[in-house]
Design an enzyme around this catalytic site. Sequence first.
Site, short mmCIF file in Angstrom:
data_model
loop_
_atom_site.label_atom_id
_atom_site.label_comp_id
_atom_site.label_asym_id
_atom_site.label_seq_id
_atom_site.Cartn_x
_atom_site.Cartn_y
_atom_site.Cartn_z
N ASP A 92 25.68 41.04 28.05
CA ASP A 92 25.40 42.13 27.11
C ASP A 92 24.09 41.80 26.41
O ASP A 92 23.69 40.64 26.29
CB ASP A 92 26.55 42.33 26.13
CG ASP A 92 26.50 43.70 25.46
OD1 ASP A 92 25.57 44.48 25.74
OD2 ASP A 92 27.40 44.00 24.64
N ASP A 272 35.35 45.57 30.38
CA ASP A 272 35.45 44.25 29.76
C ASP A 272 36.12 44.45 28.42
O ASP A 272 36.03 45.54 27.83
CB ASP A 272 34.07 43.62 29.52
CG ASP A 272 33.44 44.15 28.24
OD1 ASP A 272 32.95 45.29 28.25
OD2 ASP A 272 33.49 43.44 27.21
N CYS A 310 55.86 37.57 37.02
CA CYS A 310 54.47 37.14 37.09
C CYS A 310 54.31 35.86 37.91
O CYS A 310 55.15 34.96 37.85
CB CYS A 310 53.94 36.92 35.66
SG CYS A 310 52.23 36.37 35.58
N CYS A 312 51.50 33.89 37.67
CA CYS A 312 50.42 33.08 37.09
C CYS A 312 50.87 31.63 36.89
O CYS A 312 52.05 31.32 36.97
CB CYS A 312 49.94 33.69 35.77
SG CYS A 312 50.87 33.17 34.31
N CYS A 315 53.59 31.25 34.17
CA CYS A 315 54.92 31.80 34.49
C CYS A 315 55.54 31.21 35.75
O CYS A 315 56.77 31.19 35.89
CB CYS A 315 54.85 33.32 34.66
SG CYS A 315 54.39 34.18 33.15
N HIS A 354 47.89 33.58 31.35
CA HIS A 354 48.85 34.66 31.65
C HIS A 354 48.22 36.04 31.41
O HIS A 354 48.30 36.92 32.27
CB HIS A 354 50.14 34.53 30.84
CG HIS A 354 50.96 35.77 30.96
ND1 HIS A 354 51.75 36.02 32.07
CD2 HIS A 354 51.02 36.89 30.19
CE1 HIS A 354 52.27 37.23 31.95
NE2 HIS A 354 51.85 37.78 30.82
N1 PRF Z 1 26.65 48.59 23.40
C1 PRF Z 1 26.51 47.33 23.87
N2 PRF Z 1 27.57 46.51 24.02
C2 PRF Z 1 28.78 46.97 23.70
C3 PRF Z 1 29.01 48.26 23.23
C4 PRF Z 1 27.88 49.14 23.06
O1 PRF Z 1 27.97 50.30 22.65
C5 PRF Z 1 30.39 48.37 22.99
C6 PRF Z 1 31.11 49.54 22.47
N3 PRF Z 1 32.49 49.42 22.61
C7 PRF Z 1 30.95 47.14 23.34
N4 PRF Z 1 29.97 46.31 23.75
N5 PRF Z 1 25.29 46.88 24.17
ZN ZN Z 2 52.26 34.92 33.73
#
Ligand code: PRF
Ligand code: ZN
Length: 390
Positions: A92, A272, A310, A312, A315, A354
């Site tokens: 990110d 994510d 499960c 994993c 578990c 888990h």
């Molecule tokens: N922009 C960026 N990363 C993020 C978001 C976003 O709007 C969000 C919004 N849930 C999570 N991570 N760059």
């Molecule tokens: Zn598990």
Amino acid sequence: MLNFELLKTDPDSHARRATLTLNHGKVQTPIFMPVGTYGTVKGVMPRSLEEMGAQIILGNTFHLWMRPGLDVMQSFGGLHQFEKWDKPILTDSGGFQVWSLGAMRKISEEGVKFASPVNGDKLFLTPEVSMQIQTILNSDIVMQFDECTPYDTKGHITTEAEARVSMELSLRWAKRCQAEFTRLQNPNALFGIVQGGMYENLREESLAALVDMDFPGYAIGGVSVGEPKEEMLHIMGHTPHRLPANKPRYLMGVGTPEDLVQGVADGVDMFDCVMPTRNARNGTLFTRFGDLKMRNARHKSDPQPIDPSCTCHACAGTSGVSWNDGGREGFSRAYLHHLDRCGEMLGPMLTTIHNLHYYLNLMREIREALDAGTFTEFRARFKSDRARGV
Ligand code: PRF
Ligand code: ZN
């Protein structure tokens, strides 16, 4: 580089099954990406991630810039070698993390000024700096530097006019990111991020402008930022399927198991969220039949594993044979409850395994249902199973 090959589309929803090829390997979508903010998925060894079927993990520009810093990252030739994960990584841009600093920052056309939360140093993060950092990290997917439009600020809900100003700034930053990414000759893939708050018309404008810029993939940002659930579901139903069909779509920071299943139906390929990992550390565990609160005293002497179905490591132990299928190697709820009460490290390690296994397995089941053409039936069964309760 990035190659996106659509394998199947669901006739009853916007769901798709695809293979995404990146510089560090292939990813089967729809996929969930575990979050590894500081260059580690908290408490999980890379080999366990592989064992659980993780195909791509996240890292954070902002945090890795603060610590260990770019000189260390550069000396290791990037994040893969540093954290010993040789499969794909998405980073990110820092936009969302700087936004989370709240009052500590000052946003201008140029970028965001803020004091380092680590040592108080004055820092300036711009679209160009974010691209330079992500180039050093050598992440397979680089995110544009954006401004995540807040849902509200101190009880004042962001107006359409305010959301427009923010969305348009993110568009200008997208252009600058693309120019810098190209100048740096980064060999990976840069994703644009659709913003626009809760306003459909702004989302459509943002999307159209980003599609004109021809990114190899697109994210939907600015959801799961404190808005009511209906608002989030509304944007999920609105935006993903309007993005180009031949490119990957990533919904940032979402969500619960129910959100993932709905998101896939809405046409999302990648997700994510800190939920599986963070909740594991707080004792909230996901299972096929609903969520389980590990700290509840009723688990004090329960010999069952977290989820008897499960497979994993928590578990089913090393055998991988679930309790329901006669396996007896897994750790009991009583033991996990005990580890939590004593603050033992093994507790969150096992619960994280888990929860991640649950999320990754859910996505695997979704892919199998899409391959088999049974996604509609899958959704119905998922819903009734989860509502049953543990
Ligand atoms: N922009 C960026 N990363 C993020 C978001 C976003 O709007 C969000 C919004 N849930 C999570 N991570 N760059
Ligand atoms: Zn598990």
